[in-house]
Design a protein around this motif. Sequence first.
Motif, PDB file in Angstrom:
ATOM      1  N   PHE A  62      51.410  33.640  19.570  1.00  0.00           N
ATOM      2  CA  PHE A  62      51.854  32.454  19.660  1.00  0.00           C
ATOM      3  C   PHE A  62      53.305  32.239  20.384  1.00  0.00           C
ATOM      4  O   PHE A  62      54.044  33.520  20.258  1.00  0.00           O
ATOM      5  N   ASP A  63      53.616  31.286  20.843  1.00  0.00           N
ATOM      6  CA  ASP A  63      54.780  30.940  21.599  1.00  0.00           C
ATOM      7  C   ASP A  63      55.830  30.326  20.434  1.00  0.00           C
ATOM      8  O   ASP A  63      55.647  28.840  20.634  1.00  0.00           O
ATOM      9  N   THR A  64      56.902  30.919  19.838  1.00  0.00           N
ATOM     10  CA  THR A  64      57.786  30.234  18.991  1.00  0.00           C
ATOM     11  C   THR A  64      58.760  29.803  19.657  1.00  0.00           C
ATOM     12  O   THR A  64      59.069  30.070  20.810  1.00  0.00           O
ATOM     13  N   PHE A  65      59.469  28.874  18.992  1.00  0.00           N
ATOM     14  CA  PHE A  65      60.668  28.252  19.610  1.00  0.00           C
ATOM     15  C   PHE A  65      61.931  28.999  19.411  1.00  0.00           C
ATOM     16  O   PHE A  65      62.619  29.256  20.336  1.00  0.00           O
ATOM     17  N   LYS A  66      61.976  30.047  18.375  1.00  0.00           N
ATOM     18  CA  LYS A  66      63.218  30.772  18.105  1.00  0.00           C
ATOM     19  C   LYS A  66      62.953  32.222  18.198  1.00  0.00           C
ATOM     20  O   LYS A  66      64.118  32.914  18.623  1.00  0.00           O
ATOM     21  N   TYR A  67      61.700  32.749  18.610  1.00  0.00           N
ATOM     22  CA  TYR A  67      61.427  34.157  18.745  1.00  0.00           C
ATOM     23  C   TYR A  67      60.509  34.589  19.741  1.00  0.00           C
ATOM     24  O   TYR A  67      60.395  35.794  19.845  1.00  0.00           O
ATOM     25  N   GLY A  68      60.507  33.527  20.557  1.00  0.00           N
ATOM     26  CA  GLY A  68      59.825  34.025  21.816  1.00  0.00           C
ATOM     27  C   GLY A  68      58.211  34.154  21.358  1.00  0.00           C
ATOM     28  O   GLY A  68      57.847  33.704  20.445  1.00  0.00           O
ATOM     29  N   LYS A  69      57.561  35.006  22.215  1.00  0.00           N
ATOM     30  CA  LYS A  69      56.230  35.007  22.029  1.00  0.00           C
ATOM     31  C   LYS A  69      55.955  36.341  20.735  1.00  0.00           C
ATOM     32  O   LYS A  69      56.610  37.073  20.339  1.00  0.00           O
ATOM     33  N   MET A  70      54.988  35.796  19.785  1.00  0.00           N
ATOM     34  CA  MET A  70      54.926  36.513  18.520  1.00  0.00           C
ATOM     35  C   MET A  70      53.376  37.017  18.459  1.00  0.00           C
ATOM     36  O   MET A  70      52.633  36.048  18.601  1.00  0.00           O
TER      37      MET A  70
END
Length: 432
Positions: A178-186
């Motif tokens: 997933f592409d998260t807002f705070k942690y980049g790609k997860m």
Amino acid sequence: MKSLGRHILVEFHGCSAEILNDVPRIESSMLDAAKEAGATIISSVFHHFSPFGVSGVVVIQESHLAIHTWPEYRYAAVDLFTCGYSVSPWVSYESLKAAFQAEHGSAIELNRGQLELLEKSDIDLGDLRDQATQKLMPPKISRSVWFTDKNENIALSIRHKGDRIFQERSPYQLVEIFDTFKYGKMLTVDKMVMCSEKDEKAYHEMIIHVPLLTNPGVREVLVIGGGDGGSVREILRHPQVEKVTMVEIDEVVVRASRQFLPSLSSSLDDPKLELKIADGIDYVREAADESFDMVVVDSSDPVGPSEGLFNPSFYKDVYRCLRPGGVMTAQSESPRFNQEAFVDLNHCLKGIFQPDSVHCYLAFIQTYPTGMWSFTYCSKDGTHPLQDFDPVTAAEFSAQHDLQYYNSGIHQAAFCLPTFIQTMLNVQQSAQ
């Protein structure tokens, strides 16, 4: 037009249980249903509930589309409300029925705000209305979609951008990015967070540099798991290491990480690395005695293909294939989130290595539930992680490689356990 709005209350039966528990897929299906009906989308908010079920709403300029799912019953309840007659909620109904693979759907339509029962007020907004109309701009869509890592009592939710970058079900597990807002790609496996671009250094620097800066004589390293490549990247910062063998059971994890997580997987093509797609349990069982200086068990949680990595027979083989003076380090779960596994593994390792050769240490990892995570350092008649540690060398190494979490002070402080953890481990030991 006989009413101000059309309200359809919908029930879908016999849906795909997997789809009804999939937040990004449901959110995407609801957005598509709104678009196909000709609605103007304003925002979306979707959440996953423990252990099953998704709830969410798509706000449209013409009103809303809302849903709650019960995957265990293959059932979804949907609320479609559109103002006026320019948008048809029945188009959304058909779209969602297909998207959820429903065997049966039923709906009842209510006319909201029947005009024959209403009296329109004569409100003249004058210039104010004309000025507001001139300033109208197409709405910017806001999406609020959350990934949740949870057990029956504790959950951690992380907001992402809505669409999965990668998804594939391997023979062993569901692998997603997933592409998260705070942690980049997860990277997640079976709905559990494995690592994220902005938070992974805490995990990988601590699982690797604690043992290697205590044992500068390590030449050959075996990594079990670690398909994202972060552990290998950190190992190869140490020039004395001559060879790394990484055994990862799931090639999908490696492939996904190579493609979408280059900051972690950058060393997977290093000539010092021998990458084997195989079962780490089988590999260690068949490994020759005293064949490695260091073993890293970089596993996921004790479920699915990683369950056997929390078994005494596996660690007996690890002990056997370590050379005298060798060291093993393993991720050993959260003292809060996975308390039973944490305690059981500590006891298991003390029964295989000498009790005074087993040392638990901690790191703070924001993207793991509770934030507190543990590692365990075990030596085979070898070094002590504090008594044989050189803080000056560690400080120089940290500065040279611009490490983001590990430093000499963190190395020492990580072994200072909170009282409740000391008590937890001592109670377990004395009870056996």
